[in-house]
Design a protein around this motif. Structure first.
Motif, PDB file in Angstrom:
ATOM      1  N   LEU A   1       0.853  -1.183   0.000  1.00  0.00           N
ATOM      2  CA  LEU A   1       0.000   0.000   0.000  1.00  0.00           C
ATOM      3  C   LEU A   1       0.890   1.233   0.000  1.00  0.00           C
ATOM      4  CD1 LEU A   1      -2.931   1.162   0.342  1.00  0.00           C
ATOM      5  CD2 LEU A   1      -2.521   1.075   2.808  1.00  0.00           C
ATOM      6  N   THR A   2       0.606   2.190  -0.890  1.00  0.00           N
ATOM      7  CA  THR A   2       1.345   3.449  -0.941  1.00  0.00           C
ATOM      8  C   THR A   2       0.459   4.555  -0.379  1.00  0.00           C
ATOM      9  OG1 THR A   2       2.572   2.708  -2.892  1.00  0.00           O
ATOM     10  CG2 THR A   2       2.541   5.076  -2.451  1.00  0.00           C
ATOM     11  N   VAL A   3       1.006   5.311   0.590  1.00  0.00           N
ATOM     12  CA  VAL A   3       0.245   6.369   1.255  1.00  0.00           C
ATOM     13  C   VAL A   3       1.110   7.615   1.390  1.00  0.00           C
ATOM     14  CG1 VAL A   3      -1.180   4.737   2.562  1.00  0.00           C
ATOM     15  CG2 VAL A   3       0.928   5.636   3.583  1.00  0.00           C
ATOM     16  N   ALA A   4       0.484   8.729   1.690  1.00  0.00           N
ATOM     17  CA  ALA A   4       1.197   9.982   1.951  1.00  0.00           C
ATOM     18  C   ALA A   4       1.663  10.011   3.404  1.00  0.00           C
ATOM     19  CB  ALA A   4       0.277  11.166   1.677  1.00  0.00           C
ATOM     20  N   LYS A   5       2.724  10.739   3.637  1.00  0.00           N
ATOM     21  CA  LYS A   5       3.234  10.947   4.991  1.00  0.00           C
ATOM     22  C   LYS A   5       2.117  11.519   5.856  1.00  0.00           C
ATOM     23  CE  LYS A   5       6.845  13.505   7.410  1.00  0.00           C
ATOM     24  NZ  LYS A   5       8.003  14.400   7.253  1.00  0.00           N
ATOM     25  N   GLY A   6       1.973  11.011   7.089  1.00  0.00           N
ATOM     26  CA  GLY A   6       0.922  11.462   7.993  1.00  0.00           C
ATOM     27  C   GLY A   6      -0.352  10.646   7.921  1.00  0.00           C
ATOM     28  N   THR A   7      -0.397   9.651   7.051  1.00  0.00           N
ATOM     29  CA  THR A   7      -1.591   8.828   6.877  1.00  0.00           C
ATOM     30  C   THR A   7      -1.668   7.751   7.951  1.00  0.00           C
ATOM     31  OG1 THR A   7      -1.593   9.171   4.488  1.00  0.00           O
ATOM     32  CG2 THR A   7      -2.762   7.224   5.292  1.00  0.00           C
ATOM     33  N   THR A   8      -2.865   7.493   8.430  1.00  0.00           N
ATOM     34  CA  THR A   8      -3.113   6.388   9.348  1.00  0.00           C
ATOM     35  C   THR A   8      -3.610   5.194   8.542  1.00  0.00           C
ATOM     36  OG1 THR A   8      -3.640   7.863  11.174  1.00  0.00           O
ATOM     37  CG2 THR A   8      -4.458   5.617  11.347  1.00  0.00           C
ATOM     38  N   VAL A   9      -2.980   4.058   8.759  1.00  0.00           N
ATOM     39  CA  VAL A   9      -3.378   2.808   8.107  1.00  0.00           C
ATOM     40  C   VAL A   9      -3.999   1.919   9.173  1.00  0.00           C
ATOM     41  CG1 VAL A   9      -2.556   0.753   6.877  1.00  0.00           C
ATOM     42  CG2 VAL A   9      -1.558   2.996   6.373  1.00  0.00           C
TER      43      VAL A   9
END
Length: 130
Positions: free
Chosen positions: A65-73
Motif C-alpha cells: 500500500l502506498t500512502v502519503a506521509k501522515g496517513t493512518t493505516v
C-alpha cells in the motif's frame, strides 16, 4: 444416542461461533512513536477505505500500500485466528490481534516499511510512505 451427540455438537458449534463474533474494538499502537488512530504524529485520522488492510485467509490484502506521509493505516483481522502486524525493524507492533479486532498506525516518516505476522511469519506486507 446419535441424536444427543448431534445436539451436543450443534451446541458446541454455536458456542464457538458466538465466542468468536465479539464486537470489533480498535487495538491501536501506543507510545511516543504514535500509532493511535489519528495518532500523535499529526496526520489523518484513520479509517478511510483506501487505507484499510484486511487480514484474511492468512494474507494481508492489499499486500502493498502506498500512502502519503501522515496517513493512518488500519489493519483488521478477519481470520478466526490471532495474527500480529509487526514491522520488521520494530517501528510498530500490534501485539496479538484476535479475530474481529483492528490496529491502526500513523506513518510520520517516509520510506518503505516491511511488516509481517510474528505468529505466521510467511505473511508479509509493505507500506510505502511518500
Amino acid at each position: 444416542m446419535k441424536h444427543k451427540l448431534y445436539l451436543l455438537l450443534c451446541s458446541l458449534s454455536i458456542m464457538l461461533f458466538v465466542s468468536c463474533s465479539k464486537s470489533s474494538n480498535d487495538y491501536s499502537g501506543g507510545g511516543s512513536t504514535g500509532g493511535n488512530t489519528g495518532g500523535n504524529n499529526g496526520g489523518n485520522s484513520g479509517g478511510s477505505s483506501g487505507n484499510v488492510i484486511s487480514i484474511s485467509n492468512y494474507n494481508f490484502s492489499p499486500s502493498s500500500l502506498t500512502v502519503a506521509k501522515g496517513t493512518t493505516v488500519k489493519w483488521t483481522n478477519s481470520d478466526p485466528v490471532t495474527h500480529t502486524v509487526t514491522e520488521d525493524n520494530g517501528k510498530f507492533d500490534s501485539g496479538n490481534l484476535p479475530y474481529g479486532q483492528s490496529y491502526s498506525y500513523t506513518f510520520s516518516d517516509t520510506g518503505s516499511f516491511h511488516y509481517h505476522c510474528a505468529i505466521h511469519t510467511y505473511m508479509k506486507g509493505t507500506i510505502i510512505v511518500q
